[in-house]
Design a protein around this motif. Structure first.
Motif, short mmCIF file in Angstrom:
data_model
loop_
_atom_site.label_atom_id
_atom_site.label_comp_id
_atom_site.label_asym_id
_atom_site.label_seq_id
_atom_site.Cartn_x
_atom_site.Cartn_y
_atom_site.Cartn_z
N GLU A 1 -23.71 -23.15 11.31
CA GLU A 1 -24.33 -24.31 10.68
C GLU A 1 -23.40 -24.92 9.62
OE1 GLU A 1 -26.59 -26.36 10.92
OE2 GLU A 1 -26.95 -27.13 8.89
N GLY A 2 -22.79 -24.08 8.80
CA GLY A 2 -21.90 -24.59 7.74
C GLY A 2 -20.75 -25.39 8.31
N MET A 3 -20.15 -24.88 9.39
CA MET A 3 -18.99 -25.55 9.97
C MET A 3 -19.40 -26.78 10.79
SD MET A 3 -16.27 -22.47 10.57
CE MET A 3 -15.79 -21.46 9.14
N ALA A 4 -20.57 -26.69 11.46
CA ALA A 4 -21.08 -27.88 12.20
C ALA A 4 -21.40 -29.00 11.21
CB ALA A 4 -22.31 -27.49 13.01
N ALA A 5 -22.01 -28.63 10.08
CA ALA A 5 -22.38 -29.64 9.07
C ALA A 5 -21.13 -30.33 8.54
CB ALA A 5 -23.16 -28.98 7.94
N PHE A 6 -20.05 -29.56 8.36
CA PHE A 6 -18.79 -30.17 7.91
C PHE A 6 -18.32 -31.20 8.94
CE2 PHE A 6 -14.18 -30.41 8.26
CZ PHE A 6 -13.87 -30.90 7.00
#
Ligand code: CO8
Length: 258
Positions: A242-247
């Protein structure tokens, strides 16, 4: 919320607050304070809602040391067998990041308690020191060990051997304090730092704290091995995806574990 004899506790959002509350003794740390702080901190640590803990005292004193009146008549055998302060190791071992918000005196065990925390925010009124030498004893809750790691041998040796107190600015320059803030803003600032940490994904926060602790306790090679494993381990969490997709999608992350 559990009632304690020597501290006040409160949950604000995702942050657990512990306020030392023995104004008559400048928050001197007796065995009851130790039991209360350890019980409160470990309860917050087990609570999945809590992502950060703040420990604070009063305007006049974070804590003026271990309770001299409680210790005065003890024998060496009492100190060894009683292990009155053994619980502090449990406090230092909680997984959740702990912020010390220090105003006024943080002396002896008070300075050592602050150094068991991960971040030390100091009011401009704060005074740090290890004055045990004036009582013909030495620091006993980590002062000779953690202070050296924070400020280096020579500064630590001067403070421990002379008992001199240092102000907030000097403590920040020396590396003991994360940041100095005006006294009136101390609790707000501590709350902001705690809220920021509590908004992250908890598994990554726990891993970061464990890796930082490893740096204090082990060799560089061991620490680097630990960090590498901990870093790799986080790639199995949904929050990492989620953190990397959100970036990539240029949006704020919405973490599962926080
Ligand atoms: N223990 C017990 N009572 C204390 C302590 C203390 N550490 N510090 C302050 N108090 C009490 C005072 O006795 C006084 O009580 P009372 O009014 O009943 O006499 C009250 O708090 C207010 O203190 P003062 O009147 O002294 O306030 P001042 O503003 O004049 O002075 C100071 C403030 C400079 C902070 C002064 O109180 C002081 O020097 N305190 C002692 C500081 C000190 O030496 N700390 C180190 C203690 S030893 C220690 O921490 C060892 C840790 C390791 C233990 C590990 C065990 C395994």
């Amino acid at each position: 919320m559990t009632e304690y004899a020597t501290i006040l506790t409160e949950t604000r959002g995702r942050v657990g607050w512990i306020t030392l509350n023995r104004p008559e003794a400048l928050n001197a740390l007796n065995s009851q304070v130790c039991a209360d702080v350890v019980a409160a901190a470990t309860a917050f640590d087990r609570d999945p809602v809590i992502g950060a803990i703040v420990v604070t005292g009063s305007e006049r004193a974070f804590a003026a040391g271990a309770d001299i009146k409680e210790m005065e008549s003890k024998s060496s055998l009492d100190m060894i067998m009683g292990d009155h302060f053994g619980g502090w190791a449990e406090f230092a071992g909680v997984r959740t990041p702990v912020i010390a918000a220090v105003s006024g005196y943080a002396l002896g065990g008070g300075c050592e308690l602050a150094m068991m925390c991960d971040i030390i925010l100091a009011a401009d009124t704060a005074k740090f020191g290890q004055p045990e030498i004036n009582l013909a004893v030495i620091p006993g809750m980590g002062g000779t060990q953690r202070l050296i790691r924070a400020v280096g041998y020579y500064k630590a040796a001067e403070l421990v051997l002379t008992g001199r107190l240092m102000g907030a600015e000097e403590a920040e320059r020396a590396g003991l304090v994360s940041r100095v803030v005006p006294a009136a803003d101390l609790l707000d600032e501590a709350g902001k730092v705690a809220d920021t940490i509590a908004s992250k994904s908890l598994p990554s926060v726990f891993a970061a704290k464990a890796a930082l602790d490893a740096a204090m306790e082990t060799t560089l090679a061991e620490g680097l091995r630990f960090e590498k494993q901990a870093f790799a381990g986080l790639f199995d969490t949904q929050d990492q995806k989620e953190g990397m997709a959100a970036f990539r999608e240029k949006r704020a992350p919405s973490f599962e574990n926080r």
